[in-house]
Write an enzyme that holds these catalytic residues in place. Structure first.
Site, PDB file in Angstrom:
ATOM      1  CG  ASP A  11      -1.886   1.369   1.309  1.00 61.94           C
ATOM      2  OD1 ASP A  11      -2.343   1.726   0.294  1.00 61.94           O
ATOM      3  OD2 ASP A  11      -1.931   1.768   2.453  1.00 61.94           O
ATOM      4  CB  SER A  12       0.498   4.847  -0.354  1.00 63.08           C
ATOM      5  OG  SER A  12      -0.734   4.867   0.314  1.00 63.08           O
ATOM      6  CE1 TYR A  43       2.886   5.620  -3.313  1.00 66.18           C
ATOM      7  CE2 TYR A  43       1.347   3.881  -3.886  1.00 66.18           C
ATOM      8  CZ  TYR A  43       2.754   4.250  -3.363  1.00 66.18           C
ATOM      9  OH  TYR A  43       3.587   3.419  -3.532  1.00 66.18           O
ATOM     10  N   GLY A  44      -2.467   9.767  -3.058  1.00 69.09           N
ATOM     11  CA  GLY A  44      -3.665  10.472  -3.550  1.00 69.09           C
ATOM     12  C   GLY A  44      -3.298  11.632  -4.450  1.00 69.09           C
ATOM     13  CB  CYS A  74      -2.786   0.830  -2.421  1.00 66.34           C
ATOM     14  SG  CYS A  74      -2.879   2.737  -2.597  1.00 66.34           S
ATOM     15  CG  ASN A  75      -9.307   1.404  -2.890  1.00 64.49           C
ATOM     16  OD1 ASN A  75     -10.143   0.796  -3.593  1.00 64.49           O
ATOM     17  ND2 ASN A  75      -9.115   1.427  -1.691  1.00 64.49           N
ATOM     18  CD  GLU A 152       0.894   6.487   6.239  1.00 61.86           C
ATOM     19  OE1 GLU A 152       1.943   6.281   6.349  1.00 61.86           O
ATOM     20  OE2 GLU A 152       0.289   5.263   5.724  1.00 61.86           O
ATOM     21  CB  CYS A 184      -9.038   5.278   0.892  1.00 62.22           C
ATOM     22  SG  CYS A 184      -7.419   5.537   1.436  1.00 62.22           S
ATOM     23  CG  HIS A 186      -4.542   5.245   4.803  1.00 65.08           C
ATOM     24  ND1 HIS A 186      -4.125   4.598   3.489  1.00 65.08           N
ATOM     25  CD2 HIS A 186      -3.500   5.266   5.367  1.00 65.08           C
ATOM     26  CE1 HIS A 186      -2.701   4.539   3.472  1.00 65.08           C
ATOM     27  NE2 HIS A 186      -2.425   5.094   4.611  1.00 65.08           N
TER      28      HIS A 186
HETATM   29  N1  DGL Z   1      -4.551   3.256   1.054  1.00 63.67           N
HETATM   30  C1  DGL Z   1      -4.452   4.039  -0.069  1.00 63.67           C
HETATM   31  C2  DGL Z   1      -5.723   3.835  -1.121  1.00 63.67           C
HETATM   32  O1  DGL Z   1      -6.451   2.780  -0.810  1.00 63.67           O
HETATM   33  C3  DGL Z   1      -4.273   5.495   0.277  1.00 63.67           C
HETATM   34  C4  DGL Z   1      -3.926   6.367  -0.956  1.00 63.67           C
HETATM   35  C5  DGL Z   1      -2.916   7.523  -0.784  1.00 63.67           C
HETATM   36  O2  DGL Z   1      -1.786   7.289  -0.089  1.00 63.67           O
HETATM   37  O3  DGL Z   1      -3.326   8.558  -0.893  1.00 63.67           O
HETATM   38  O4  DGL Z   1      -6.246   4.578  -1.845  1.00 63.67           O
END
Ligand code: DGL
Length: 274
Positions: A11-12, A43-44, A74-75, A152, A184, A186
């Site tokens: 995941d991110s 990542y978003g 991670c989506n 985070e 997401c 998170h």
């Molecule tokens: N857990 C990531 C997701 O499912 C978070 C993305 C991010 O880091 O912005 O999208």
């Protein structure tokens, strides 16, 4: 590839631990590898090319650790990189997708809210979901900048986290949404607070358990399901500084697990400890 090899999950950041938890429940005997790219989260708000490059580098690393299958927990990485990953790596790859389909089937009010990162909501994957399952249902999309950072930092219930969630969830309720999709990985860590804000009558949908079941099916189809009666292990890597990575993984997974530094280069060498 052998059934005894581990499963790689990434995941991110630490959000994918919510998926790892369901994988552990579904597949108690499998060895699991987890990479948190927390040094590059969120990542978003990053360009798609960068998310794609990070995803490729992380999967290369997991493959170097003998992963027999990959879960993109991670989506946002799914939206930016899934086609590239599937074209490049010849192993089962299971990915996330906002649970719009079950939400559309579940809603009584005909209004569902989707909480996700801006890039997930802008992705072609989401566009496809929207047009496939959106007929006859009002789908309210709600980007949630700032929430990933709160998770985070391990802040699941503080004042700023609550204020952000109220800002994102209350407008959905005002528009009669009776079903909220956690788009997401998170956000499941914020589900207790979302429940408090939304009240008991709103359904909160997290696709992680379905993803874990899909992983089981894919492993079984490929003859890669571990059939040994044993307790699986977990290993963790993070690209964040150790003093950031360790406490939040202790908090969200289990205190005292070893967190290794993710090597900068995906050269297959053993990772250097912390
Ligand atoms: N857990 C990531 C997701 O499912 C978070 C993305 C991010 O880091 O912005 O999208």
């Amino acid at each position: 590839m052998a059934a005894a090899n581990p499963i790689g999950v990434f995941d991110s950041g630490v959000g994918g631990l919510s998926v790892l938890c369901e994988i552990r429940r579904e597949l108690p005997g499998e060895d699991l590898l987890y990479v948190a790219d927390s040094g590059h989260a969120p990542y978003g708000d990053k360009p798609g090319q960068l998310i794609e490059a990070r995803s490729v580098a992380i999967v290369e690393f997991l493959v170097s650790q003998r992963a027999k299958a990959i879960v993109v927990a991670c989506n946002t990485a799914t939206g930016a990189a899934i086609e590239t990953l599937r074209a490049r790596f010849p192993l089962p790859i299971v990915a996330m997708e906002p649970a719009v389909k079950p939400a559309a089937a579940n809603t009584k009010s005909g209004v569902i809210g989707v909480l996700a990162t801006g890039s997930t909501l802008a992705s072609e994957n989401f566009e496809r979901l929207f047009s496939r399952f959106g007929a006859g249902v009002d789908i309210l999309i709600q980007p949630c900048p700032g929430l990933v950072e709160q998770v985070e930092a391990g802040d699941l219930s503080g004042g700023r986290t609550r204020a952000l969630l109220e800002q994102y969830v209350l407008p959905l309720l005002e528009r009669q949404a009776d079903t909220i999709v956690l788009g997401c990985t998170h956000y499941p860590f914020l589900a207790p607070l979302i429940r408090e804000i939304a009240g008991p009558s709103v359904a909160i949908i997290d696709p992680s358990a379905a993803v874990a079941r899909e992983l089981r099916r894919r492993l079984a189809d490929a003859g890669l399901l571990s059939l040994e009666a044993r307790t699986g292990t977990e290993r963790f890597w993070s690209s964040a500084a150790p003093d950031q990575a360790q406490p939040v993984i202790d908090q969200l997974w289990r205190a005292g697990v070893e967190v290794w530094g993710l090597p900068d280069r995906s050269d297959g060498k053993a990772p250097s400890k912390k």
